[in-house]
Write a protein that holds these residues in place. Structure first.
Motif, PDB file in Angstrom:
ATOM      1  N   PHE A  44      22.678 -22.464  13.925  1.00 17.30           N
ATOM      2  CA  PHE A  44      23.365 -23.882  13.634  1.00 17.30           C
ATOM      3  C   PHE A  44      23.794 -24.298  14.817  1.00 17.30           C
ATOM      4  O   PHE A  44      23.862 -25.315  15.246  1.00 17.30           O
ATOM      5  CB  PHE A  44      24.543 -23.632  12.575  1.00 17.30           C
ATOM      6  CG  PHE A  44      25.474 -24.791  12.354  1.00 17.30           C
ATOM      7  CD1 PHE A  44      25.149 -25.763  11.309  1.00 17.30           C
ATOM      8  CD2 PHE A  44      26.478 -24.903  13.180  1.00 17.30           C
ATOM      9  CE1 PHE A  44      26.005 -27.051  11.195  1.00 17.30           C
ATOM     10  CE2 PHE A  44      27.394 -26.071  12.994  1.00 17.30           C
ATOM     11  CZ  PHE A  44      27.196 -26.853  12.151  1.00 17.30           C
ATOM     12  N   LYS A  45      24.522 -23.167  15.616  1.00 15.81           N
ATOM     13  CA  LYS A  45      25.144 -23.667  16.942  1.00 15.81           C
ATOM     14  C   LYS A  45      24.003 -24.188  17.802  1.00 15.81           C
ATOM     15  O   LYS A  45      24.554 -25.082  18.620  1.00 15.81           O
ATOM     16  CB  LYS A  45      25.861 -22.366  17.319  1.00 15.81           C
ATOM     17  CG  LYS A  45      26.550 -22.628  18.373  1.00 15.81           C
ATOM     18  CD  LYS A  45      27.392 -21.195  19.159  1.00 15.81           C
ATOM     19  CE  LYS A  45      27.898 -21.127  20.550  1.00 15.81           C
ATOM     20  NZ  LYS A  45      28.722 -20.142  21.053  1.00 15.81           N
ATOM     21  N   LEU A  97      31.075 -25.390   5.662  1.00 17.50           N
ATOM     22  CA  LEU A  97      29.655 -25.662   5.637  1.00 17.50           C
ATOM     23  C   LEU A  97      29.118 -24.588   4.974  1.00 17.50           C
ATOM     24  O   LEU A  97      29.370 -23.451   5.120  1.00 17.50           O
ATOM     25  CB  LEU A  97      29.016 -25.887   6.873  1.00 17.50           C
ATOM     26  CG  LEU A  97      29.105 -27.365   7.491  1.00 17.50           C
ATOM     27  CD1 LEU A  97      30.399 -28.013   7.668  1.00 17.50           C
ATOM     28  CD2 LEU A  97      28.443 -27.276   8.884  1.00 17.50           C
ATOM     29  N   TYR A  98      28.177 -25.148   3.731  1.00 15.85           N
ATOM     30  CA  TYR A  98      27.535 -24.112   3.120  1.00 15.85           C
ATOM     31  C   TYR A  98      26.038 -24.416   3.260  1.00 15.85           C
ATOM     32  O   TYR A  98      25.477 -25.739   3.155  1.00 15.85           O
ATOM     33  CB  TYR A  98      27.811 -24.093   1.693  1.00 15.85           C
ATOM     34  CG  TYR A  98      29.239 -23.526   1.621  1.00 15.85           C
ATOM     35  CD1 TYR A  98      29.800 -22.369   1.570  1.00 15.85           C
ATOM     36  CD2 TYR A  98      30.201 -24.574   1.538  1.00 15.85           C
ATOM     37  CE1 TYR A  98      31.149 -22.005   1.534  1.00 15.85           C
ATOM     38  CE2 TYR A  98      31.551 -24.469   1.411  1.00 15.85           C
ATOM     39  CZ  TYR A  98      31.826 -23.127   1.261  1.00 15.85           C
ATOM     40  OH  TYR A  98      33.305 -22.677   1.354  1.00 15.85           O
ATOM     41  N   HIS A 103      19.126 -24.235  11.337  1.00 14.45           N
ATOM     42  CA  HIS A 103      18.802 -25.598  11.896  1.00 14.45           C
ATOM     43  C   HIS A 103      18.680 -26.522  10.934  1.00 14.45           C
ATOM     44  O   HIS A 103      19.260 -27.835  11.262  1.00 14.45           O
ATOM     45  CB  HIS A 103      17.093 -25.472  12.589  1.00 14.45           C
ATOM     46  CG  HIS A 103      17.222 -24.450  13.773  1.00 14.45           C
ATOM     47  ND1 HIS A 103      18.173 -24.435  14.600  1.00 14.45           N
ATOM     48  CD2 HIS A 103      16.290 -23.480  13.996  1.00 14.45           C
ATOM     49  CE1 HIS A 103      17.712 -23.674  15.631  1.00 14.45           C
ATOM     50  NE2 HIS A 103      16.644 -23.049  15.090  1.00 14.45           N
ATOM     51  N   ALA A 104      18.299 -26.442   9.725  1.00 19.00           N
ATOM     52  CA  ALA A 104      18.448 -27.523   8.455  1.00 19.00           C
ATOM     53  C   ALA A 104      19.789 -27.851   8.142  1.00 19.00           C
ATOM     54  O   ALA A 104      20.215 -28.829   7.943  1.00 19.00           O
ATOM     55  CB  ALA A 104      17.402 -26.850   7.328  1.00 19.00           C
ATOM     56  N   LEU A 105      20.740 -26.906   8.092  1.00 18.46           N
ATOM     57  CA  LEU A 105      22.179 -27.080   7.841  1.00 18.46           C
ATOM     58  C   LEU A 105      22.704 -27.844   9.115  1.00 18.46           C
ATOM     59  O   LEU A 105      23.293 -28.947   8.458  1.00 18.46           O
ATOM     60  CB  LEU A 105      23.001 -25.772   7.821  1.00 18.46           C
ATOM     61  CG  LEU A 105      24.345 -25.889   7.447  1.00 18.46           C
ATOM     62  CD1 LEU A 105      24.723 -26.514   5.900  1.00 18.46           C
ATOM     63  CD2 LEU A 105      24.943 -24.495   7.591  1.00 18.46           C
ATOM     64  N   ALA A 106      22.402 -27.529  10.282  1.00 18.83           N
ATOM     65  CA  ALA A 106      22.869 -28.254  11.189  1.00 18.83           C
ATOM     66  C   ALA A 106      22.491 -29.934  11.338  1.00 18.83           C
ATOM     67  O   ALA A 106      23.207 -30.911  11.467  1.00 18.83           O
ATOM     68  CB  ALA A 106      22.406 -27.757  12.710  1.00 18.83           C
ATOM     69  N   ASN A 107      21.151 -30.111  11.051  1.00 16.56           N
ATOM     70  CA  ASN A 107      20.569 -31.354  11.081  1.00 16.56           C
ATOM     71  C   ASN A 107      21.139 -32.079   9.889  1.00 16.56           C
ATOM     72  O   ASN A 107      21.414 -33.328  10.139  1.00 16.56           O
ATOM     73  CB  ASN A 107      19.175 -31.195  10.871  1.00 16.56           C
ATOM     74  CG  ASN A 107      18.473 -30.869  12.147  1.00 16.56           C
ATOM     75  OD1 ASN A 107      18.950 -31.218  13.296  1.00 16.56           O
ATOM     76  ND2 ASN A 107      17.279 -30.063  12.072  1.00 16.56           N
ATOM     77  N   HIS A 148      22.352 -28.135  -0.062  1.00 15.59           N
ATOM     78  CA  HIS A 148      21.818 -28.002  -1.060  1.00 15.59           C
ATOM     79  C   HIS A 148      22.731 -27.922  -2.324  1.00 15.59           C
ATOM     80  O   HIS A 148      23.727 -27.099  -2.083  1.00 15.59           O
ATOM     81  CB  HIS A 148      20.812 -26.874  -1.120  1.00 15.59           C
ATOM     82  CG  HIS A 148      19.353 -26.847  -0.408  1.00 15.59           C
ATOM     83  ND1 HIS A 148      18.329 -27.727  -0.516  1.00 15.59           N
ATOM     84  CD2 HIS A 148      19.340 -26.181   1.001  1.00 15.59           C
ATOM     85  CE1 HIS A 148      17.389 -27.489   0.625  1.00 15.59           C
ATOM     86  NE2 HIS A 148      18.342 -26.755   1.079  1.00 15.59           N
ATOM     87  N   LYS A 149      22.481 -28.403  -3.487  1.00 18.13           N
ATOM     88  CA  LYS A 149      23.186 -28.372  -4.679  1.00 18.13           C
ATOM     89  C   LYS A 149      22.569 -27.440  -5.844  1.00 18.13           C
ATOM     90  O   LYS A 149      21.202 -27.858  -5.961  1.00 18.13           O
ATOM     91  CB  LYS A 149      23.634 -29.715  -5.118  1.00 18.13           C
ATOM     92  CG  LYS A 149      24.442 -30.550  -4.138  1.00 18.13           C
ATOM     93  CD  LYS A 149      25.826 -29.885  -4.114  1.00 18.13           C
ATOM     94  CE  LYS A 149      26.980 -30.869  -3.141  1.00 18.13           C
ATOM     95  NZ  LYS A 149      26.547 -31.350  -2.053  1.00 18.13           N
ATOM     96  N   ILE A 150      23.271 -26.404  -6.327  1.00 14.33           N
ATOM     97  CA  ILE A 150      22.321 -25.812  -7.475  1.00 14.33           C
ATOM     98  C   ILE A 150      22.996 -26.417  -8.790  1.00 14.33           C
ATOM     99  O   ILE A 150      23.927 -26.153  -9.035  1.00 14.33           O
ATOM    100  CB  ILE A 150      22.815 -24.248  -7.376  1.00 14.33           C
ATOM    101  CG1 ILE A 150      22.293 -23.720  -6.191  1.00 14.33           C
ATOM    102  CG2 ILE A 150      22.019 -23.442  -8.698  1.00 14.33           C
ATOM    103  CD1 ILE A 150      22.560 -22.257  -5.598  1.00 14.33           C
TER     104      ILE A 150
END
Length: 295
Positions: free
Chosen positions: A80-81, A173-174, A39-43, A8-10
């Motif tokens: 994430f893992k 990663l963020y 999970h969302a970050l990994a996808n 996401h970008k703020i």
């Protein structure tokens, strides 16, 4: 070689593409939300970088640095893992390993309240360590929840140079990243406390069924106004109080003046309920502190 990815970008003080209340709950230990964020970050990462993972290089996932108590991003990194490992297993690639960015100092200040210069000055006084022998030749994925000024990323990049790992492929990663230079860094603090307005709001998260304790929670509880702390802590289970006391000690919070009164009260009621005792503790060149209700 290094690359930065954020889900996401703020772009404005109210321009969030994620739920800020969920983010606040995540920062204070909501494990269900930590899993959904991870999970969302990994996808999202796989959508853009799956080709790089197919090279067969061993992945290592490194959550944000901590001393003894993990940060909130540790729970997100664990989720994430899981997602990354499913992808790797399906594609018959080596599953990800995990490593730690060791941190040897902790502080009572709330990092989210500081401006960019204060953040950098604070963390540059910390001491960190990477196991270069374990990490050499691997693809490194550093995970954190939010990037505001980039101070923590700068520390990691300097560590990679210090331990001769600057040639390794590294990803930062963020979950979210501030993408507007005119927004004050305190927006991080506003997000952190969007849902949690007082110590009593923690009870909802603790009772959620998937509570993940982290350093922010321990500091927040110990730093609460004493009357509020006393009311809050008596409503928690004996197991929670015992865990809180042990974690505080493990991170050295029992030696910090800001937490003294609440910590000693915690010791008192922990002793009464569990028969685990810790009657005194000493600070270097300081008077011994004793809880009056302990032997």
């Amino acid at each position: 070689m290094s690359s930065v990815y954020s889900l996401h970008k703020i772009t404005g003080v109210d321009a969030f593409t994620f739920n800020p209340a969920d983010y606040s709950r995540f920062k204070f230990g909501d494990g269900h939300i930590a899993e959904s964020f991870g999970h969302a970050l990994a996808n999202g990462f796989l959508e853009q970088h799956s080709n790089e993972l197919r090279g067969g290089k061993q992945l290592v996932i490194l959550p944000s640095p901590y001393f003894a108590i993990p940060t909130a991003s540790y729970a997100m990194a664990a989720a994430f893992k899981k997602t990354i490992n499913r992808y790797l297993a399906i594609n018959r690639l080596p599953v990800a390993e995990e490593a730690k960015v060791h941190r040897y100092k902790t502080y009572s200040l709330d990092y989210g309240e500081l401006d960019a210069d204060s953040r950098l000055n604070l963390i540059l006084n910390d001491k960190y360590y990477l196991d270069s022998h374990f990490l050499k030749g691997k693809l490194l994925i550093f995970i954190d929840d939010i990037k505001i000024t980039g101070s923590h990323e700068l520390v990691i990049r300097n560590l990679l140079k210090q331990f001769s790992l600057e040639e390794e492929t590294a990803y930062f990663l963020y979950f979210a990243q501030l993408d507007h230079e005119h927004i004050h860094p305190r927006i991080e603090n506003e997000l952190n406390y969007y849902f949690v307005k007082s110590i009593h709001d923690l009870s909802v998260i603790i009772a959620s069924g998937n509570f993940k304790v982290n350093t922010r929670i321990v500091k927040y509880i110990l730093n609460a106004e004493f009357t509020a702390f006393e009311r809050f802590i008596t409503r928690q289970t004996a197991a929670f109080r015992e865990q809180l006391a042990d974690l505080a000690i493990s991170n050295g919070y029992h030696e910090m003046e800001e937490y003294k009164n609440n910590f000693l009260h915690l010791l008192t009621i922990t002793h009464q309920n569990t028969q685990i005792w810790l009657s005194t503790y000493k600070k270097d060149n300081a008077q011994t502190l004793t809880s009056p209700n302990l032997p």
